[in-house]
Design a protein around this motif. Structure first.
Motif, short mmCIF file in Angstrom:
data_model
loop_
_atom_site.label_atom_id
_atom_site.label_comp_id
_atom_site.label_asym_id
_atom_site.label_seq_id
_atom_site.Cartn_x
_atom_site.Cartn_y
_atom_site.Cartn_z
N ALA A 1 -18.24 5.68 -3.90
CA ALA A 1 -18.55 6.31 -2.62
C ALA A 1 -17.28 6.76 -1.90
O ALA A 1 -17.27 7.80 -1.22
N ASP A 2 -16.19 6.00 -2.04
CA ASP A 2 -14.92 6.38 -1.41
C ASP A 2 -14.41 7.70 -1.96
O ASP A 2 -13.74 8.47 -1.25
N GLY A 3 -14.66 7.97 -3.23
CA GLY A 3 -14.34 9.27 -3.81
C GLY A 3 -12.88 9.51 -4.14
O GLY A 3 -12.47 10.67 -4.27
N HIS A 4 -12.09 8.45 -4.33
CA HIS A 4 -10.67 8.63 -4.59
C HIS A 4 -10.33 8.65 -6.08
O HIS A 4 -9.17 8.89 -6.44
N ALA B 1 -4.52 5.45 -0.17
CA ALA B 1 -3.14 5.89 0.02
C ALA B 1 -2.66 6.71 -1.17
O ALA B 1 -1.95 7.72 -1.01
N VAL B 2 -3.03 6.30 -2.37
CA VAL B 2 -2.64 7.05 -3.56
C VAL B 2 -3.27 8.44 -3.55
O VAL B 2 -2.60 9.44 -3.82
N LYS B 3 -4.55 8.50 -3.23
CA LYS B 3 -5.23 9.79 -3.19
C LYS B 3 -4.59 10.71 -2.16
O LYS B 3 -4.39 11.92 -2.40
N GLN B 4 -4.25 10.16 -1.00
CA GLN B 4 -3.63 10.97 0.04
C GLN B 4 -2.27 11.48 -0.42
O GLN B 4 -1.87 12.60 -0.10
N VAL C 1 0.85 -1.20 0.00
CA VAL C 1 0.00 0.00 0.00
C VAL C 1 0.88 1.25 0.00
O VAL C 1 0.68 2.18 -0.79
N ASP C 2 1.87 1.28 0.88
CA ASP C 2 2.77 2.43 0.96
C ASP C 2 3.56 2.59 -0.34
O ASP C 2 3.81 3.73 -0.78
N ALA C 3 3.92 1.47 -0.97
CA ALA C 3 4.68 1.54 -2.21
C ALA C 3 3.85 2.14 -3.34
O ALA C 3 4.38 2.85 -4.21
N HIS C 4 2.54 1.87 -3.36
CA HIS C 4 1.67 2.51 -4.36
C HIS C 4 1.65 4.03 -4.16
O HIS C 4 1.70 4.79 -5.14
N ALA C 5 1.56 4.46 -2.91
CA ALA C 5 1.55 5.90 -2.64
C ALA C 5 2.87 6.53 -3.07
O ALA C 5 2.88 7.62 -3.68
N TYR C 6 3.97 5.87 -2.76
CA TYR C 6 5.29 6.38 -3.14
C TYR C 6 5.42 6.47 -4.65
O TYR C 6 5.89 7.47 -5.20
N ALA C 7 4.97 5.42 -5.36
CA ALA C 7 5.05 5.40 -6.82
C ALA C 7 4.20 6.51 -7.42
O ALA C 7 4.62 7.19 -8.38
#
Length: 401
Positions: free
Chosen positions: A244-247, A205-208, A145-151
């Motif tokens: 609904a999550d809206g990301h 995580a990506v949206k954040q 999950v963190d790696a997706h955000a980093y990428a």
């Protein structure tokens, strides 16, 4: 035809302005033998950029080393960034936008090639490496999950206009959605809601990480096309949850499993000999025996995912991307009238990178693609159409590494 229904009129995808509603979908290019951008990869994407697409998608930039299908794929790391920036700048110079498809291959990874043990929701035998996949731990899932955000943040920093999160085709996130592959009994398995938890955490995580700086899309399966796989009665509620999550700024609707039933995605001819030859030597004997069962034949027809996708269109208000058998303006206009916001193309653009410009000049033109699927057999040696006549295929085959 109004701009809202004209596929070649400008459109907006999240924060990104596109010159039209046509997206070159992610197709593994086989053009990064050292896991870095090459001139061949740049030529691949600038060809369709000059050819008129609104946006091109760079296929499968892995978020972790073990998340590659095989060694010759880019994974996000500092050494890859200068080349990716050069690629982005070259595509922008054509007037097109560019998206980075990011994800983790999971059970589709070949550990013999990557040197890392493959991950899956549950322990399973992997015929690609003739070994067992390791069931991902909770620590693995958080790391990924963190790696997706980093990428995603790196993609934004080097200038990509969009990121596409790969949640389909039973790559790692998609395999969590698949009951056949996910036999976990913890909070990431069992009910459809628990099986959806890992993909939802990735998107959050990506949206954040990137906010509204780039467009965020996701590729999701409508159905895996296999017994005990993901079906419409679960994928539609999953899509409603993502809405609904809206990301997300859009969903790209697909189907099939690269692991269990790859031809469900492609449709058309099954060049079994060529496909078998493209796979690792230790896999070939089994495919010669069982290949017809694995590479099943599905007749090609225009807009072959349309009927499934219309069920999503009726249930969702968010933007949707229609994929599958889009090859001409008639098909694109049908998609727009159906309420789809964008169309995605792959094989037709391999055959003719300038197809969109040709359609602008001649709205009655038809793609030269015959759906022979020989392009699918070339993915590890430089994806190309063997029938190309304008020199592009020869360029893609050249070793510019």
């Amino acid at each position: 035809m109004t701009p809202a229904t004209d596929p070649l009129a400008p459109a907006t995808l999240g924060p990104v302005r596109l010159r039209n509603r046509v997206i070159k979908s992610a197709t593994f290019e086989g053009a990064t033998p050292d896991g870095l951008v090459t001139d061949r990869l740049i030529a691949y994407h600038t060809a369709v950029g000059r050819g008129g697409v609104g946006m091109t998608t760079v296929a499968f930039l892995a978020v972790a080393p073990e998340g590659r299908i095989q060694r010759g794929q880019i994974h996000w790391r500092p050494e890859a960034l200068p080349g990716l920036r050069r690629l982005v700048e070259a595509v922008h110079a054509t007037g097109a936008r560019i998206s980075a498809q990011i994800g983790h291959a999971g059970p589709l990874a070949n550990s013999r090639s990557t040197g890392s043990r493959s991950l899956a929701p549950s322990r399973r035998f992997n015929p690609l490496s003739l070994s067992f996949d390791r069931a991902a731990t909770r620590a693995d899932l958080q790391r990924i999950v963190d790696a997706h955000a980093y990428a995603a943040a790196l993609a934004r920093d080097v200038g990509f206009d969009a990121v596409e999160i790969h949640l389909g085709h039973t790559y790692l996130a998609g395999s969590f959605l698949c009951p056949k592959l996910n036999r976990r009994t913890d909070g990431f398995g069992g009910t459809s809601a628990r099986r959806a938890e890992f993909p939802r955490r990735i998107l959050a995580a990506v949206k954040q990480a990137v906010g509204d700086d780039v467009a965020i899309t996701a590729k999701i399966n409508m159905t895996d096309g296999v017994r005990a796989g993901l079906r419409l009665d679960e994928s539609i509620p999953f899509a409603r949850t993502l809405q609904a999550d809206g990301h997300l700024d859009a969903l790209e609707l697909t189907g099939g499993s690269s692991l269990l039933n790859p031809m469900y995605l492609f449709r058309g001819d099954v060049p079994l000999s060529a496909m078998t030859a493209a796979l690792p030597p230790w896999v070939r004997p089994g495919l010669r025996i069982f290949g017809r069962r694995f590479f099943r034949h599905y007749p090609y027809q225009p807009l072959y995912f349309r009927e499934h996708a219309l069920q999503f269109r009726r249930e969702l208000s968010m933007p949707l991307i229609l994929l599958g058998g889009v090859t001409d303006l008639d098909g694109m206009r049908t998609a727009m009238r159906d309420g789809f916001d964008y169309v995605a193309m792959a094989r037709a653009l391999l055959r003719e990178p300038d197809l969109i410009n040709r359609l602008r000049r001649d709205p009655t033109a038809r793609s030269l693609c015959t759906h022979c699927n020989l392009c699918a057999a070339s993915i590890f040696t430089g994806t190309h159409c063997p029938w190309d006549v304008d020199g592009t295929a020869a360029l893609l085959r050249a070793d510019a590494g």
